[in-house]
Design an enzyme around this catalytic site. Structure first.
Site, PDB file in Angstrom:
ATOM      1  N   ARG A 125      24.764  57.360  51.391  1.00  0.00           N
ATOM      2  CA  ARG A 125      25.186  56.045  50.885  1.00  0.00           C
ATOM      3  C   ARG A 125      25.573  55.076  52.001  1.00  0.00           C
ATOM      4  O   ARG A 125      26.264  54.096  51.752  1.00  0.00           O
ATOM      5  CB  ARG A 125      26.314  56.182  49.870  1.00  0.00           C
ATOM      6  CG  ARG A 125      25.932  57.003  48.639  1.00  0.00           C
ATOM      7  CD  ARG A 125      27.035  56.940  47.583  1.00  0.00           C
ATOM      8  NE  ARG A 125      26.631  57.689  46.399  1.00  0.00           N
ATOM      9  CZ  ARG A 125      26.925  58.975  46.191  1.00  0.00           C
ATOM     10  NH1 ARG A 125      27.633  59.635  47.105  1.00  0.00           N
ATOM     11  NH2 ARG A 125      26.535  59.580  45.104  1.00  0.00           N
ATOM     12  N   LYS A 147      17.812  42.677  56.500  1.00  0.00           N
ATOM     13  CA  LYS A 147      16.789  43.032  55.513  1.00  0.00           C
ATOM     14  C   LYS A 147      16.091  44.327  55.934  1.00  0.00           C
ATOM     15  O   LYS A 147      15.619  44.454  57.072  1.00  0.00           O
ATOM     16  CB  LYS A 147      15.741  41.928  55.390  1.00  0.00           C
ATOM     17  CG  LYS A 147      16.139  40.773  54.511  1.00  0.00           C
ATOM     18  CD  LYS A 147      14.953  39.845  54.313  1.00  0.00           C
ATOM     19  CE  LYS A 147      15.248  38.723  53.356  1.00  0.00           C
ATOM     20  NZ  LYS A 147      14.067  37.867  53.146  1.00  0.00           N
ATOM     21  N   GLU A 189       6.009  33.725  63.673  1.00  0.00           N
ATOM     22  CA  GLU A 189       7.410  33.595  63.261  1.00  0.00           C
ATOM     23  C   GLU A 189       8.153  32.578  64.128  1.00  0.00           C
ATOM     24  O   GLU A 189       9.052  31.887  63.647  1.00  0.00           O
ATOM     25  CB  GLU A 189       8.117  34.951  63.316  1.00  0.00           C
ATOM     26  CG  GLU A 189       7.699  35.926  62.225  1.00  0.00           C
ATOM     27  CD  GLU A 189       8.278  35.576  60.862  1.00  0.00           C
ATOM     28  OE1 GLU A 189       9.021  34.579  60.735  1.00  0.00           O
ATOM     29  OE2 GLU A 189       7.974  36.305  59.893  1.00  0.00           O
ATOM     30  N   LYS A 231      18.153  31.909  63.030  1.00  0.00           N
ATOM     31  CA  LYS A 231      18.258  32.859  61.927  1.00  0.00           C
ATOM     32  C   LYS A 231      19.716  33.208  61.651  1.00  0.00           C
ATOM     33  O   LYS A 231      20.117  33.350  60.487  1.00  0.00           O
ATOM     34  CB  LYS A 231      17.449  34.121  62.225  1.00  0.00           C
ATOM     35  CG  LYS A 231      17.421  35.065  61.027  1.00  0.00           C
ATOM     36  CD  LYS A 231      16.298  36.042  61.051  1.00  0.00           C
ATOM     37  CE  LYS A 231      16.232  36.799  59.722  1.00  0.00           C
ATOM     38  NZ  LYS A 231      15.183  37.831  59.724  1.00  0.00           N
ATOM     39  N   GLU A 241      20.226  35.874  50.329  1.00  0.00           N
ATOM     40  CA  GLU A 241      19.051  35.080  49.972  1.00  0.00           C
ATOM     41  C   GLU A 241      19.153  34.483  48.574  1.00  0.00           C
ATOM     42  O   GLU A 241      18.215  34.519  47.778  1.00  0.00           O
ATOM     43  CB  GLU A 241      17.778  35.936  50.078  1.00  0.00           C
ATOM     44  CG  GLU A 241      16.501  35.121  50.231  1.00  0.00           C
ATOM     45  CD  GLU A 241      15.282  35.978  50.489  1.00  0.00           C
ATOM     46  OE1 GLU A 241      14.730  35.862  51.588  1.00  0.00           O
ATOM     47  OE2 GLU A 241      14.890  36.768  49.600  1.00  0.00           O
ATOM     48  N   ARG A 245      18.987  30.881  52.612  1.00  0.00           N
ATOM     49  CA  ARG A 245      18.165  31.880  53.301  1.00  0.00           C
ATOM     50  C   ARG A 245      16.730  31.891  52.788  1.00  0.00           C
ATOM     51  O   ARG A 245      15.826  32.369  53.479  1.00  0.00           O
ATOM     52  CB  ARG A 245      18.805  33.269  53.179  1.00  0.00           C
ATOM     53  CG  ARG A 245      18.126  34.306  54.078  1.00  0.00           C
ATOM     54  CD  ARG A 245      18.904  35.592  54.206  1.00  0.00           C
ATOM     55  NE  ARG A 245      18.199  36.526  55.088  1.00  0.00           N
ATOM     56  CZ  ARG A 245      18.668  37.692  55.480  1.00  0.00           C
ATOM     57  NH1 ARG A 245      19.868  38.100  55.093  1.00  0.00           N
ATOM     58  NH2 ARG A 245      17.956  38.474  56.270  1.00  0.00           N
ATOM     59  N   ASN A 249      11.675  31.912  54.256  1.00  0.00           N
ATOM     60  CA  ASN A 249      10.397  32.360  53.696  1.00  0.00           C
ATOM     61  C   ASN A 249       9.287  31.321  53.870  1.00  0.00           C
ATOM     62  O   ASN A 249       8.197  31.488  53.305  1.00  0.00           O
ATOM     63  CB  ASN A 249      10.557  32.694  52.209  1.00  0.00           C
ATOM     64  CG  ASN A 249      11.410  33.926  51.988  1.00  0.00           C
ATOM     65  OD1 ASN A 249      11.315  34.900  52.737  1.00  0.00           O
ATOM     66  ND2 ASN A 249      12.270  33.888  50.977  1.00  0.00           N
ATOM     67  N   HIS A 252       5.757  32.413  54.042  1.00  0.00           N
ATOM     68  CA  HIS A 252       5.703  33.830  53.677  1.00  0.00           C
ATOM     69  C   HIS A 252       5.181  34.082  52.268  1.00  0.00           C
ATOM     70  O   HIS A 252       4.631  35.146  52.006  1.00  0.00           O
ATOM     71  CB  HIS A 252       7.087  34.462  53.803  1.00  0.00           C
ATOM     72  CG  HIS A 252       7.492  34.758  55.212  1.00  0.00           C
ATOM     73  ND1 HIS A 252       7.601  33.772  56.170  1.00  0.00           N
ATOM     74  CD2 HIS A 252       7.814  35.914  55.825  1.00  0.00           C
ATOM     75  CE1 HIS A 252       7.969  34.328  57.310  1.00  0.00           C
ATOM     76  NE2 HIS A 252       8.102  35.618  57.133  1.00  0.00           N
ATOM     77  N   HIS A 256       2.538  36.754  52.834  1.00  0.00           N
ATOM     78  CA  HIS A 256       2.608  38.153  52.416  1.00  0.00           C
ATOM     79  C   HIS A 256       1.377  38.543  51.599  1.00  0.00           C
ATOM     80  O   HIS A 256       0.875  39.667  51.714  1.00  0.00           O
ATOM     81  CB  HIS A 256       3.871  38.397  51.594  1.00  0.00           C
ATOM     82  CG  HIS A 256       5.096  38.652  52.427  1.00  0.00           C
ATOM     83  ND1 HIS A 256       6.355  38.714  51.893  1.00  0.00           N
ATOM     84  CD2 HIS A 256       5.256  38.866  53.752  1.00  0.00           C
ATOM     85  CE1 HIS A 256       7.243  38.953  52.847  1.00  0.00           C
ATOM     86  NE2 HIS A 256       6.586  39.036  53.987  1.00  0.00           N
ATOM     87  N   HIS A 268       1.512  40.652  60.568  1.00  0.00           N
ATOM     88  CA  HIS A 268       2.451  39.840  59.797  1.00  0.00           C
ATOM     89  C   HIS A 268       2.535  38.418  60.339  1.00  0.00           C
ATOM     90  O   HIS A 268       2.486  37.445  59.574  1.00  0.00           O
ATOM     91  CB  HIS A 268       3.840  40.491  59.835  1.00  0.00           C
ATOM     92  CG  HIS A 268       4.890  39.689  59.140  1.00  0.00           C
ATOM     93  ND1 HIS A 268       4.962  39.591  57.766  1.00  0.00           N
ATOM     94  CD2 HIS A 268       5.911  38.925  59.625  1.00  0.00           C
ATOM     95  CE1 HIS A 268       5.979  38.807  57.432  1.00  0.00           C
ATOM     96  NE2 HIS A 268       6.570  38.393  58.533  1.00  0.00           N
TER      97      HIS A 268
END
Length: 382
Positions: A125, A147, A189, A231, A241, A245, A249, A252, A256, A268
């Site tokens: 956990r 992330k 990026e 960032k 997000e 945030r 994207n 993206h 993606h 990517h």
């Protein structure tokens, strides 16, 4: 910028530093020891490309700081970002005697950061993770912000968690072993961050290639620092997000889908670059930004040999987009550029989203610069 720069990141769940400099790997152990003074055990997770380069020096540095060190690896590449591969890493942690006080060290590119970060989030956990990015893309983006995810057959990064690192150590010297084509892929990026928040960064990247050989490590260090600051500011304001945030994207949503439509053969950063151009053209077509801005973005992307469009069929792209985690019921949040340093989030229903990106794809009169072949999104031995 030969000095070491420490960038503080403060989020509701954890505060930590991103340390950027040239030649930091030898000090990895002492830096980890400062943030985890009572941690007895470090478990390195790397991949089959990065491990032969940097596992031994990382292990040596950690052992010199008093850590018991174990390690595990996985086959390099996006294809390894699966629940089955994640389960193998978790089983490896159990076999290595890891517990909640074990520090997981993610040594590698973006895929490694995802795999090791999610392993740390899930094992017992949650246990600490330190990100040690070795690719430009991981340094400027994926190692910061917490992330972590693996892919499902239905889409990219659909199984994951937010799990902030305890420390990020970005040794710019590691970029000297990254193949030139992967460095170029990562620039997607960097361009995104310039459009999002810093016209000067965009102009710097557009003015002359940051990937020119031999690498200018001082310039790259400055660029990594600026990207991390951008960032950091977004993540600190919106860790999970829910608002600001989402602007990260940019490029993206379609990017993606382009990446997945290529079966992840296209990197990517290259996919994001194509997504940036498509969303800029579509935004210009609707009057949300100027045609001049769309041309600026496309010219910058093209100057690096990155793709400005895709030949993937629109129905397939839409299918993959609608499965993306950025969808909210019948709406998809699309980040659009309004000016350099200024973006907005536009919720679109699925029909409008389809029309929007059809305009973006068709807006390229030459159907796009031919898409270059792209390596796995982790960096191989040069």
């Amino acid at each position: 910028m030969s000095d070491v720069v420490c960038i503080p990141v403060n989020t509701p769940s954890r505060s930590y530093e991103v340390v950027v400099g040239i030649g930091l790997l030898d000090s990895l152990g002492e830096r980890v020891r400062r943030v985890l003074p009572r941690c007895p055990h470090a478990h390195i997770i790397t991949d089959t490309h990065v491990g032969p380069l940097y596992l031994k020096p990382a292990q040596r540095a950690l052992e010199q700081a008093g850590f018991e060190v174990t390690w595990d690896n996985f086959e390099a590449g996006e294809a390894s970002k699966t629940p089955a591969a994640l389960a193998r890493l978790l089983e490896g942690m159990a076999l290595a005697g890891c517990d909640r006080d074990t520090c997981v060290v993610a040594l590698g590119g973006g895929v490694t950061g995802d795999m090791a970060g999610l392993s740390a989030a899930l094992y017992m956990r949650g246990c600490p993770v330190v990100q040690v990015p070795t690719s430009l893309l991981a340094m400027v983006d994926s190692s910061v912000g917490g992330k972590t995810a693996v892919d499902l057959p239905q889409g990219k990064n659909l199984m994951g968690a937010f799990w902030q690192p305890w420390l990020v150590v970005a040794d710019i010297a590691c970029l000297t072993t990254v193949p030139p084509e992967l460095l170029v892929d990562s620039v997607g990026e960097v361009i995104k961050h310039g459009i999002l928040a810093d016209p000067d960064l965009f102009e710097d990247v557009a003015s002359s290639p940051i990937t020119a050989q031999p690498l200018d490590l001082e310039r790259l260090a400055r660029i990594v620092v600026r990207n991390v600051e951008i960032k950091r500011d977004v993540v600190a304001a919106d860790e999970k997000e829910r608002g600001l945030r989402q602007t990260l994207n940019l490029g993206h949503t379609l990017g993606h889908a382009i990446e997945a439509a290529s079966d992840f053969a296209l990197g990517h950063g290259s996919s994001v670059a194509a997504g940036l151009c498509c969303v800029a053209r579509a935004s210009a077509a609707r009057g949300w930004c100027t045609g001049e801005l769309a041309s600026q973005i496309e010219a910058c992307v093209a100057s690096y040999g990155l793709p400005t469009s895709t030949d993937a069929p629109l129905p397939r792209l839409l299918e993959l987009s609608f499965a993306d985690k950025k969808r909210h019921g019948e709406l998809v949040n699309v980040v659009i550029p309004e000016a350099l340093g200024q973006v907005a989030v536009h919720p679109m229903d699925l029909d409008d989203y389809a029309r929007f990106f059809q305009a973006g794809l068709e807006g390229d009169p030459s159907t796009g610069i031919p898409t270059p072949s792209s390596p796995d999104p982790t960096h191989p031995v040069s």
